[in-house]
Scaffold this active site. Structure first.
Site, PDB file in Angstrom:
ATOM      1  N   PHE A 229       0.821  -1.214   0.000  1.00  0.00           N
ATOM      2  CA  PHE A 229       0.000   0.000   0.000  1.00  0.00           C
ATOM      3  C   PHE A 229       0.856   1.265   0.000  1.00  0.00           C
ATOM      4  O   PHE A 229       0.777   2.093  -0.921  1.00  0.00           O
ATOM      5  CB  PHE A 229      -0.935  -0.058   1.213  1.00  0.00           C
ATOM      6  CG  PHE A 229      -1.649   1.218   1.528  1.00  0.00           C
ATOM      7  CD1 PHE A 229      -2.161   2.027   0.529  1.00  0.00           C
ATOM      8  CD2 PHE A 229      -1.838   1.596   2.850  1.00  0.00           C
ATOM      9  CE1 PHE A 229      -2.834   3.210   0.834  1.00  0.00           C
ATOM     10  CE2 PHE A 229      -2.508   2.760   3.168  1.00  0.00           C
ATOM     11  CZ  PHE A 229      -2.999   3.576   2.165  1.00  0.00           C
TER      12      PHE A 229
ATOM     13  N   ASP B 248      13.262 -11.761  -2.474  1.00  0.00           N
ATOM     14  CA  ASP B 248      13.025 -11.868  -1.041  1.00  0.00           C
ATOM     15  C   ASP B 248      14.081 -11.074  -0.286  1.00  0.00           C
ATOM     16  O   ASP B 248      15.281 -11.211  -0.565  1.00  0.00           O
ATOM     17  CB  ASP B 248      13.099 -13.353  -0.652  1.00  0.00           C
ATOM     18  CG  ASP B 248      12.521 -13.638   0.716  1.00  0.00           C
ATOM     19  OD1 ASP B 248      12.921 -12.956   1.680  1.00  0.00           O
ATOM     20  OD2 ASP B 248      11.674 -14.542   0.822  1.00  0.00           O
TER      21      ASP B 248
ATOM     22  N   ALA C 250       7.700  -6.598   4.601  1.00  0.00           N
ATOM     23  CA  ALA C 250       7.325  -7.187   5.891  1.00  0.00           C
ATOM     24  C   ALA C 250       6.069  -8.025   5.743  1.00  0.00           C
ATOM     25  O   ALA C 250       5.319  -7.883   4.776  1.00  0.00           O
ATOM     26  CB  ALA C 250       7.078  -6.087   6.932  1.00  0.00           C
TER      27      ALA C 250
ATOM     28  N   SER D  16       5.917   0.677  13.049  1.00  0.00           N
ATOM     29  CA  SER D  16       4.463   0.736  13.186  1.00  0.00           C
ATOM     30  C   SER D  16       4.097   1.301  14.551  1.00  0.00           C
ATOM     31  O   SER D  16       4.848   1.133  15.526  1.00  0.00           O
ATOM     32  CB  SER D  16       3.861  -0.668  13.040  1.00  0.00           C
ATOM     33  OG  SER D  16       2.510  -0.693  13.438  1.00  0.00           O
TER      34      SER D  16
ATOM     35  N   TYR E  92       3.019  -8.922  15.633  1.00  0.00           N
ATOM     36  CA  TYR E  92       3.400  -7.910  14.649  1.00  0.00           C
ATOM     37  C   TYR E  92       4.200  -6.800  15.317  1.00  0.00           C
ATOM     38  O   TYR E  92       5.287  -6.416  14.851  1.00  0.00           O
ATOM     39  CB  TYR E  92       2.164  -7.352  13.960  1.00  0.00           C
ATOM     40  CG  TYR E  92       2.451  -6.238  12.988  1.00  0.00           C
ATOM     41  CD1 TYR E  92       3.231  -6.467  11.855  1.00  0.00           C
ATOM     42  CD2 TYR E  92       1.948  -4.952  13.186  1.00  0.00           C
ATOM     43  CE1 TYR E  92       3.502  -5.442  10.959  1.00  0.00           C
ATOM     44  CE2 TYR E  92       2.211  -3.934  12.301  1.00  0.00           C
ATOM     45  CZ  TYR E  92       2.981  -4.180  11.185  1.00  0.00           C
ATOM     46  OH  TYR E  92       3.253  -3.170  10.295  1.00  0.00           O
TER      47      TYR E  92
ATOM     48  N   LYS F 264       8.186  -5.752  14.775  1.00  0.00           N
ATOM     49  CA  LYS F 264       8.546  -4.398  14.336  1.00  0.00           C
ATOM     50  C   LYS F 264       9.504  -3.742  15.326  1.00  0.00           C
ATOM     51  O   LYS F 264      10.441  -3.031  14.931  1.00  0.00           O
ATOM     52  CB  LYS F 264       7.290  -3.544  14.149  1.00  0.00           C
ATOM     53  CG  LYS F 264       6.578  -3.791  12.831  1.00  0.00           C
ATOM     54  CD  LYS F 264       7.469  -3.429  11.654  1.00  0.00           C
ATOM     55  CE  LYS F 264       6.805  -3.557  10.316  1.00  0.00           C
ATOM     56  NZ  LYS F 264       7.682  -3.193   9.196  1.00  0.00           N
TER      57      LYS F 264
ATOM     58  N   VAL G  68      -9.705   0.482   8.126  1.00  0.00           N
ATOM     59  CA  VAL G  68     -11.131   0.671   8.360  1.00  0.00           C
ATOM     60  C   VAL G  68     -11.733   1.741   7.445  1.00  0.00           C
ATOM     61  O   VAL G  68     -12.858   1.590   6.943  1.00  0.00           O
ATOM     62  CB  VAL G  68     -11.395   0.994   9.848  1.00  0.00           C
ATOM     63  CG1 VAL G  68     -10.720   2.295  10.271  1.00  0.00           C
ATOM     64  CG2 VAL G  68     -12.886   1.053  10.134  1.00  0.00           C
TER      65      VAL G  68
ATOM     66  N   ILE H 292     -18.546  -3.191  12.792  1.00  0.00           N
ATOM     67  CA  ILE H 292     -17.849  -2.472  13.854  1.00  0.00           C
ATOM     68  C   ILE H 292     -17.615  -3.444  15.001  1.00  0.00           C
ATOM     69  O   ILE H 292     -18.541  -4.109  15.472  1.00  0.00           O
ATOM     70  CB  ILE H 292     -18.645  -1.249  14.337  1.00  0.00           C
ATOM     71  CG1 ILE H 292     -18.709  -0.189  13.232  1.00  0.00           C
ATOM     72  CG2 ILE H 292     -18.020  -0.649  15.603  1.00  0.00           C
ATOM     73  CD1 ILE H 292     -19.485   1.065  13.605  1.00  0.00           C
TER      74      ILE H 292
ATOM     75  N   ARG I 109      -8.842   6.556  17.164  1.00  0.00           N
ATOM     76  CA  ARG I 109      -7.624   6.392  16.376  1.00  0.00           C
ATOM     77  C   ARG I 109      -7.177   7.721  15.788  1.00  0.00           C
ATOM     78  O   ARG I 109      -7.937   8.688  15.702  1.00  0.00           O
ATOM     79  CB  ARG I 109      -7.848   5.383  15.233  1.00  0.00           C
ATOM     80  CG  ARG I 109      -8.099   3.944  15.703  1.00  0.00           C
ATOM     81  CD  ARG I 109      -6.858   3.368  16.346  1.00  0.00           C
ATOM     82  NE  ARG I 109      -7.049   1.972  16.756  1.00  0.00           N
ATOM     83  CZ  ARG I 109      -7.437   1.597  17.969  1.00  0.00           C
ATOM     84  NH1 ARG I 109      -7.718   2.514  18.881  1.00  0.00           N
ATOM     85  NH2 ARG I 109      -7.550   0.319  18.265  1.00  0.00           N
TER      86      ARG I 109
END
Length: 335
Positions: free
Chosen positions: A14, A52, A74, A116, A140, A144, A178, A194, A202
Site C-alpha cells: 500500500f 526476497d 514485511a 508501526s 506484529y 517491528k 477501516v 464495527i 484512532r
C-alpha cells in the site's frame, strides 16, 4: 538524496505503491523489490525485481551505489503474524537484519525503516510519544520493535544513517484499513462491521502525508524514531458519521465483539513529526479525496456494452518476463 538512486523493499504494498510513484515523478532512479510482482506490469520509469529481502546475495546486488533505502518489506497483517509467528519473525526481524547488513556493507547513504504504531500496544497511555517504554503485545508489534532495535544497533556499531517511522492508521487509495473498508461499502452494499462499542479512538493519516514525510526524512537524514500521525482523534462512530455525511450514504452496521489486541485509544504525539510535516491532510478532505478516487476507478473498470466495443486487434501476449527472480515461492511482503 545524493545520487538519487533509491531502493524500495515491499514496493508493491500500500505505502510502497504511493512512495514509488512520487519518487519517479521527482526523477529519482528507483528500483522496487517485492516478493510478488504482476507479470503484466508496466514499470513506467522504475526497475522491478521480484525477490526476497532474506536473500542476502540479492540484497547485496541491489544495494550497489544506492543512496537511500526505504524498507517496507514485511509481513504486515495482525492475523498472519498471529497465525504464523515463525514467518513473521523470519521476515520482519531476520529479513530486516539482512537488509541492514547489506546497507552497511555497501555504504548506503540513508535507510528509512517503516516500523508501526503497534510498538506502543503495551502502553495504556492514550497519546503515544517516541520516548515511551515499548512493550508491544502483538506478534506484529514485537517483530517491528525487533526491527527498530536492529536499526539502532547498526547506527551505534557501524554509523549507518537511519530514520525510523512509526505510521499510525494510514488510509488512501488501495489501502485496507477501516476507512478503506467503509469506502468500499459506500459503493457496494452499504454494510459495515464495527468491533466493540465503536468508541475506539484512532489517529488517521493520509498515505500522501506518509509519503511526503518519508521523502523528507530520506533527504534530510534525520536520526531516531518519529511518530507518523496527525494528533487528531476520531472514534469509529464519529468516522461512520463523517463517511455518511461526505458520501450521502446511510450504513447498516453489524456489531461484533472487540478483538483482544484492539487498543481503546491510539493517538500520536506529533511534536517531533511536525518538524517534518507541519500540516497534514484533514480527515474530511482525505475521505472526500478517497471516495472520489474510488468512484473514478469503479467507473473506469465497468465494462462497456458489446455494441460499444469497436473491432480492434489484440496486442500479442508477452512471451517472457524481464523480472529478476529469487525465491518466488515465499508469501508476499508488502508495506
Amino acid at each position: 538524496m545524493g545520487n538519487g538512486k533509491v531502493l524500495i523493499t515491499g514496493g508493491y504494498g500500500f505505502i510502497g505503491k504511493h512512495l514509488r510513484k512520487r519518487l519517479v515523478e521527482m526523477g529519482k532512479d528507483v528500483t522496487v523489490l517485492d516478493i510478488s510482482v504482476p507479470w503484466e506490469l508496466h514499470t513506467n520509469g522504475y526497475k522491478v525485481v521480484e525477490g526476497d529481502i532474506r536473500d542476502s546475495s540479492l540484497m547485496g546486488v541491489l544495494m550497489k551505489e544506492v543512496d537511500t533505502v526505504y524498507h517496507l518489506g514485511a509481513v504486515t497483517t495482525f492475523e498472519e503474524c498471529r497465525d504464523n509467528p515463525e514467518k513473521a519473525l523470519d521476515v520482519n526481524a531476520y529479513g530486516t537484519m539482512a537488509v541492514l547488513e547489506e546497507a552497511v556493507k555497501h555504504d548506503v547513504g540513508n535507510l528509512v525503516f517503516f516500523s508501526s504504531a503497534s510498538v506502543y500496544s503495551g502502553n495504556k497511555e492514550p497519546v503515544k510519544h517516541e520516548r515511551m517504554k515499548l512493550a508491544p503485545k502483538s506478534i506484529y508489534g514485537i517483530t517491528k520493535l525487533m526491527g527498530e532495535r536492529l536499526c539502532e544497533d547498526a547506527v551505534a556499531k557501524y554509523g549507518l544513517s537511519c530514520t525510523i517511522l512509526r505510521p499510525f492508521n494510514v488510509y488512501g487509495e488501495s489501502g485496507r484499513g477501516v476507512i478503506n473498508k467503509f469506502a468500499d461499502a459506500v459503493r457496494e452494499d452499504k454494510h459495515i462491521t464495527i468491533y466493540g462499542d465503536g468508541n475506539q479512538t484512532r489517529d488517521y493519516i493520509h498515505v500522501d502525508d506518509i509519503v511526503k514525510a518519508a521523502i523528507a526524512v530520506g533527504e534530510r537524514r534525520l536520526p531516531g524514531a518519529y511518530n507518523a500521525g496527525t494528533g487528531g482523534r476520531c472514534n469509529l462512530l464519529e468516522l461512520k458519521e463523517i463517511m455518511e455525511k461526505v458520501s450521502g450514504t446511510a450504513f447498516t452496521v453489524e456489531w461484533q465483539p472487540r478483538e483482544p489486541w484492539d487498543l481503546q485509544e491510539l493517538i500520536a504525539d506529533t511534536e517531533r513529526f511536525k518538524e517534518i510535516l507541519p500540516a497534514a491532510t484533514s480527515l474530511v478532505d482525505g475521505i472526500t479525496s478517497l471516495l472520489e478516487e474510488e468512484m473514478r476507478e469503479h467507473r473506469g473498470t465497468q465494462r462497456p456494452s458489446p455494441q460499444a466495443l469497436p473491432d480492434q486487434p489484440q496486442p500479442p501476449r508477452p512471451k517472457t518476463s524481464t523480472l529478476a527472480r529469487s525465491q518466488p515461492s515465499h508469501p508476499r511482503e508488502q508495506g
